[in-house]
Each structure stands twice: as structure tokens, then as C-alpha cells.
Design an enzyme around this catalytic site. Structure first.
Site, PDB file in Angstrom:
ATOM      1  N   GLY A  49       1.159  -1.055  -0.208  1.00 45.30           N
ATOM      2  CA  GLY A  49       0.050  -0.503   0.067  1.00 45.30           C
ATOM      3  C   GLY A  49       0.817   1.753   0.578  1.00 45.30           C
ATOM      4  O   GLY A  49       2.087   0.972   0.185  1.00 45.30           O
ATOM      5  N   GLN A  80       2.622  10.377   1.700  1.00 43.39           N
ATOM      6  CA  GLN A  80       4.051   9.362   1.754  1.00 43.39           C
ATOM      7  C   GLN A  80       5.190   9.734   0.072  1.00 43.39           C
ATOM      8  O   GLN A  80       5.941   9.443   0.009  1.00 43.39           O
ATOM      9  CB  GLN A  80       4.332   7.536   1.490  1.00 43.39           C
ATOM     10  CG  GLN A  80       3.440   7.148   2.988  1.00 43.39           C
ATOM     11  CD  GLN A  80       3.327   5.405   2.971  1.00 43.39           C
ATOM     12  OE1 GLN A  80       2.318   5.065   2.352  1.00 43.39           O
ATOM     13  NE2 GLN A  80       3.848   4.902   2.722  1.00 43.39           N
ATOM     14  N   CYS A  86       6.767  -0.629   6.188  1.00 47.62           N
ATOM     15  CA  CYS A  86       6.032   0.715   5.529  1.00 47.62           C
ATOM     16  C   CYS A  86       7.322   0.839   5.062  1.00 47.62           C
ATOM     17  O   CYS A  86       8.527   1.141   5.045  1.00 47.62           O
ATOM     18  CB  CYS A  86       6.242   1.680   6.960  1.00 47.62           C
ATOM     19  SG  CYS A  86       5.589   2.990   6.009  1.00 47.62           S
ATOM     20  N   LEU A  87       7.180   1.377   3.843  1.00 49.08           N
ATOM     21  CA  LEU A  87       8.084   1.923   2.498  1.00 49.08           C
ATOM     22  C   LEU A  87       8.547   3.797   3.341  1.00 49.08           C
ATOM     23  O   LEU A  87       9.894   3.679   2.721  1.00 49.08           O
ATOM     24  CB  LEU A  87       6.888   1.959   1.297  1.00 49.08           C
ATOM     25  CG  LEU A  87       7.002   0.630   1.167  1.00 49.08           C
ATOM     26  CD1 LEU A  87       6.410   1.258  -0.516  1.00 49.08           C
ATOM     27  CD2 LEU A  87       7.655   0.142   0.451  1.00 49.08           C
ATOM     28  N   HIS A 110      -3.621   0.668   7.649  1.00 51.09           N
ATOM     29  CA  HIS A 110      -2.032   1.076   7.761  1.00 51.09           C
ATOM     30  C   HIS A 110      -2.074   2.423   6.381  1.00 51.09           C
ATOM     31  O   HIS A 110      -1.566   3.640   7.422  1.00 51.09           O
ATOM     32  CB  HIS A 110      -1.242  -0.028   7.397  1.00 51.09           C
ATOM     33  CG  HIS A 110      -0.158   0.506   7.487  1.00 51.09           C
ATOM     34  ND1 HIS A 110       0.925  -0.033   8.165  1.00 51.09           N
ATOM     35  CD2 HIS A 110       0.894   0.820   7.037  1.00 51.09           C
ATOM     36  CE1 HIS A 110       2.213   0.807   7.782  1.00 51.09           C
ATOM     37  NE2 HIS A 110       2.418   1.385   6.961  1.00 51.09           N
ATOM     38  N   GLU A 111      -2.886   2.044   5.716  1.00 49.14           N
ATOM     39  CA  GLU A 111      -2.158   3.589   5.053  1.00 49.14           C
ATOM     40  C   GLU A 111      -3.616   4.455   5.129  1.00 49.14           C
ATOM     41  O   GLU A 111      -3.483   6.117   5.140  1.00 49.14           O
ATOM     42  CB  GLU A 111      -2.785   2.923   3.239  1.00 49.14           C
ATOM     43  CG  GLU A 111      -1.749   1.981   3.100  1.00 49.14           C
ATOM     44  CD  GLU A 111      -0.782   2.637   3.018  1.00 49.14           C
ATOM     45  OE1 GLU A 111       0.025   3.438   2.829  1.00 49.14           O
ATOM     46  OE2 GLU A 111       0.245   1.524   2.969  1.00 49.14           O
ATOM     47  N   HIS A 121      -1.902   6.311   8.000  1.00 49.73           N
ATOM     48  CA  HIS A 121      -1.240   7.885   6.936  1.00 49.73           C
ATOM     49  C   HIS A 121      -1.607   9.082   6.661  1.00 49.73           C
ATOM     50  O   HIS A 121      -0.810  10.111   7.313  1.00 49.73           O
ATOM     51  CB  HIS A 121      -0.183   7.135   5.589  1.00 49.73           C
ATOM     52  CG  HIS A 121       1.085   6.450   5.760  1.00 49.73           C
ATOM     53  ND1 HIS A 121       2.224   6.633   6.550  1.00 49.73           N
ATOM     54  CD2 HIS A 121       0.932   5.396   5.829  1.00 49.73           C
ATOM     55  CE1 HIS A 121       2.469   5.559   6.036  1.00 49.73           C
ATOM     56  NE2 HIS A 121       2.389   4.578   5.924  1.00 49.73           N
TER      57      HIS A 121
END
Length: 181
Positions: free
Chosen positions: A46, A51, A90-91, A132-133, A136
Site C-alpha cells: 500500500g 508518503q 512501511c515503505l 495502515h494506509e 497515514h
């Protein structure tokens, strides 16, 4: 389409609340296409607009069961059920993993790239990714939910154990099916 730079922890933009999308136009389409390309190039599950430095309520999530990328604009989690426990990364926080409790089933209301409203359900990893997304979009990083951080070795052990348990369950199912004949 273009790859976007993924912001890393320490960038203040990751901690800010995103604004809703109000105009569904070529700029949004370009953002969505770039985010999908960036997600695939990063081997992630995701990606949220903050991000990539855009403080708007836009998310793309890979459904690993169908290989479909789901675009969520102005997503809102309507309901959650159950609980799952598992590792997350996480990226924006490379090489950091931790165990996190998340709902096992999530229903999300969002808009598509044309502004049309829809709902989507997620179970297991997809439910985890939706949560999770969406976090953000509110400036929340997954580390705030971690109850135990994992080293690379611990993460590898966790996945090896999960695979072993899955193989045993599959064997048991196969064995019971053979016994029924």
C-alpha cells in the site's frame, strides 16, 4: 506516469493530516497513476499520498489475492470486526518491522477516480493494509501501533513458522479428505 520519491521517517509531512480531494481531474489521475507505479516498483502492499509528499486523502492498496490495485479517494473506515496479530513494515520506515494488532475484517467507503462512491471489504492482509494506509492520511505511522519490534531474523522466523503451520493445515485437510473416500 512517473516514479515518485517516497518520504522517509523524519519528514514532517508524514505526521500531518491530509485534506480531502474535492476535484477529480487530470492532476488526480496523474497522482493515482504515479502512486500505483511507485507502489509496484517498491514491492509494497500500500501507499498513501502523504508518503509521496502530497497531503491529500488518496491511497492505493494491492489486493495480493487478485493482484488488483485498489484506488481509494477520501477513504473512511465504516466498520471493523475481529482481530489479527501480525508483522507490519512501511515503505517510509525501511528495515523496521513490528508486530501490530489490527482488525481482521474492514469495510471502507471511498470514492473512485471519477468521484463515484463505493464500498470495499478487506480481510486479513487487505484489512491490515486499509487500516495502515488510512492511518497515514491522519499523520499516524505504524510504529505507534507496534507492541514488539522485530529484527530481520525474527521476521524471517515468523514467516517460516507461519509457512510451516500453513503446510501442516494443508496436509491435515488433504489427509482428512483422503480418509473420507
Amino acid at each position: 506516469m512517473a516514479l515518485r520519491n517516497i518520504l522517509k521517517e523524519g519528514d514532517e509531512s508524514l505526521l500531518k493530516k491530509s485534506r480531502p480531494i474535492t476535484q477529480f481531474n487530470d492532476r488526480l489521475f496523474e497522482l493515482l497513476d504515479d502512486m500505483k507505479e511507485t507502489l509496484m516498483a517498491s514491492n509494497g502492499v500500500g501507499l498513501a499520498a502523504p508518503q509521496v509528499g502530497v497531503l491529500r486523502r488518496v491511497v492505493v492498496v494491492l489486493d495480493v489475492d487478485t493482484d488488483e490495485i485498489i484506488e481509494l479517494i477520501n477513504p473512511e473506515i465504516l466498520s471493523v470486526e475481529g482481530e489479527q496479530d501480525g508483522p507490519e513494515g512501511c515503505l517510509s520506515l525501511p528495515n523496521i518491522w513490528g508486530l501490530v494488532k489490527r482488525p481482521d475484517h474492514v469495510i471502507v467507503k471511498a470514492q473512485d477516480r471519477n468521484g463515484d462512491e463505493f464500498t470495499v471489504e478487506g480481510y486479513d492482509l487487505l484489512a491490515r493494509a486499509f487500516c495502515h494506509e488510512c492511518d497515514h492520511l491522519d499523520g499516524i505511522l505504524f510504529r505507534e501501533h507496534v507492541y514488539q519490534f522485530l529484527t530481520q531474523e525474527e521476521l524471517d522466523e515468523y514467516y517460516a513458522q507461519q509457512e510451516e503451520e500453513y503446510d501442516e493445515e494443508e496436509f491435515d485437510e488433504e489427509f482428512s479428505e483422503d480418509g473420507d473416500e
